[in-house]
Design an enzyme around this catalytic site. Sequence first.
Site, short mmCIF file in Angstrom:
data_model
loop_
_atom_site.label_atom_id
_atom_site.label_comp_id
_atom_site.label_asym_id
_atom_site.label_seq_id
_atom_site.Cartn_x
_atom_site.Cartn_y
_atom_site.Cartn_z
N GLU A 286 0.82 -1.21 0.00
CA GLU A 286 0.00 0.00 0.00
C GLU A 286 0.85 1.26 0.00
O GLU A 286 0.42 2.31 -0.47
CB GLU A 286 -0.94 -0.01 1.21
CG GLU A 286 -2.10 0.95 1.09
CD GLU A 286 -3.15 0.73 2.16
OE1 GLU A 286 -4.34 0.67 1.81
OE2 GLU A 286 -2.78 0.62 3.35
N HIS A 307 7.13 -27.20 -0.29
CA HIS A 307 6.39 -28.22 -1.03
C HIS A 307 5.41 -27.59 -2.03
O HIS A 307 5.13 -28.19 -3.07
CB HIS A 307 5.62 -29.12 -0.07
CG HIS A 307 6.50 -29.83 0.91
ND1 HIS A 307 7.11 -31.03 0.63
CD2 HIS A 307 6.89 -29.50 2.18
CE1 HIS A 307 7.84 -31.41 1.67
NE2 HIS A 307 7.71 -30.50 2.62
N LYS A 421 -12.93 2.29 -2.09
CA LYS A 421 -13.86 2.50 -0.98
C LYS A 421 -15.05 3.33 -1.44
O LYS A 421 -16.20 3.05 -1.08
CB LYS A 421 -13.14 3.19 0.18
CG LYS A 421 -12.09 2.34 0.88
CD LYS A 421 -11.42 3.14 1.99
CE LYS A 421 -10.36 2.31 2.71
NZ LYS A 421 -9.66 3.09 3.75
#
Length: 444
Positions: A286, A307, A421
Amino acid sequence: MPYHQDISACLRDRVELGLSESELSFFLDALDPALGRLRKAYHDGGIGLLRVPEREDDWPALKEVAGRYRASFSDVVILGTGGSSLGGRALHNMSNIGFSERSRGPRMHIVTNIDPYSFDKLLRSLDLSRTGFIAISKSGGTSETLLQTLTVLPMLLRTIGPEMTSKAFSVVTQNADSPLRRIAGKYNLPVLEHDSDVGGRYSVLTTVGMLPSLIAGLDAEAVREGAREILFRTLDSGRPADSAPAVGAAVSVGLERYHSISCSVMLAYSDRLGSLARWYRQLWAESLGKEGKGTTPIYAAGPVDQHSQLQLWLDGPRDKMFTVLGGPVAPLAKPVDCSEIRDPRLDFLDQVTLGDLMEVSRQATTETLIGNGCPVRTIDMDAIDERCMGALMMHYMLETILAADLLCVNPFDQPAVEHGKTLARRMLLERKSAAASIIPERAA
């Protein structure tokens, strides 16, 4: 020094995709004026974060509130998202990863998301008459935190009544008019001030991270002590090469510039450090991902991701640098005994502990990455404790700010996030309007 950073495997004399000495020196030299600006910001208060590690005036109030929560509740729920909760969770998970609770504090539940399934499961598992809540939002207008709060408050009011609700629910927000502050006023909820000049993702050393830590029984003062040590080491360094955060910033930006290393993998070798890596992921992404710049932070856990991801790391795109992070492993009391099984294929595990395997896995993966030409930085913590966590958090906040200086971006804003937002609010209003227009037709 609470930790040791080794960037030697990010240099060309060790790995194919490493920096040459001259390339590293170029970015370190570029950070010399940046450190000067950082010192100036510390002295004139231009960056609020830089003054937080030496604060002491807020401890009495924080300890009083924490003591009340510890004495009154068996469970405490922290409501928030992003920077309002990730830092506190990183500190809490350093000592508690969820399998059992320590006896020195109430059970902590640090909510970081709004998934209705898990949120409902959490609330149903609690005795609300013995549960305290703290909602954290700097702006006081964060949709997720507001909805969490507005979901919990009616339940508390029905269960324990208005008077007890005002003792069971607190709010942390900045001193400005906001929806969260108005909710606190309506229901007479105590309000603790969120530092107005410290952004959410940089706020772990403030009330945002220190209050949950105190409630959980952690040594919050040691967190700030570790952060203070790294801050002053950086401010007092004669040259960028003497500052671990500056070196880290130079390596990251240099690898991207000269070798198109666009991903930064933090490989944490301890479950207790997983939330620290997630906190770093938001901080780095950010703060730096702007104007087409920045590198993508990736969280990975060792040994499990050996893995699931090592094949890609070694044989996929050559676009990653690695930070292998770990500290002393927790010893298992007794090594395993394979003698009675009598299978020679188990000889390498005989008299070995889980900690032994964890440590050699970290070493082996590090050497494998280096052997395949990948740039690797290692960070070894002296201990996985409050002081070291505070030190590493300050390291990464400074590294992020210095990297932003090299990239010529503002590390403290998030314009693209704000657009998202705004769009989310608009969509919710449109859904509400659409639903309202349908109701009269059904009634007819």
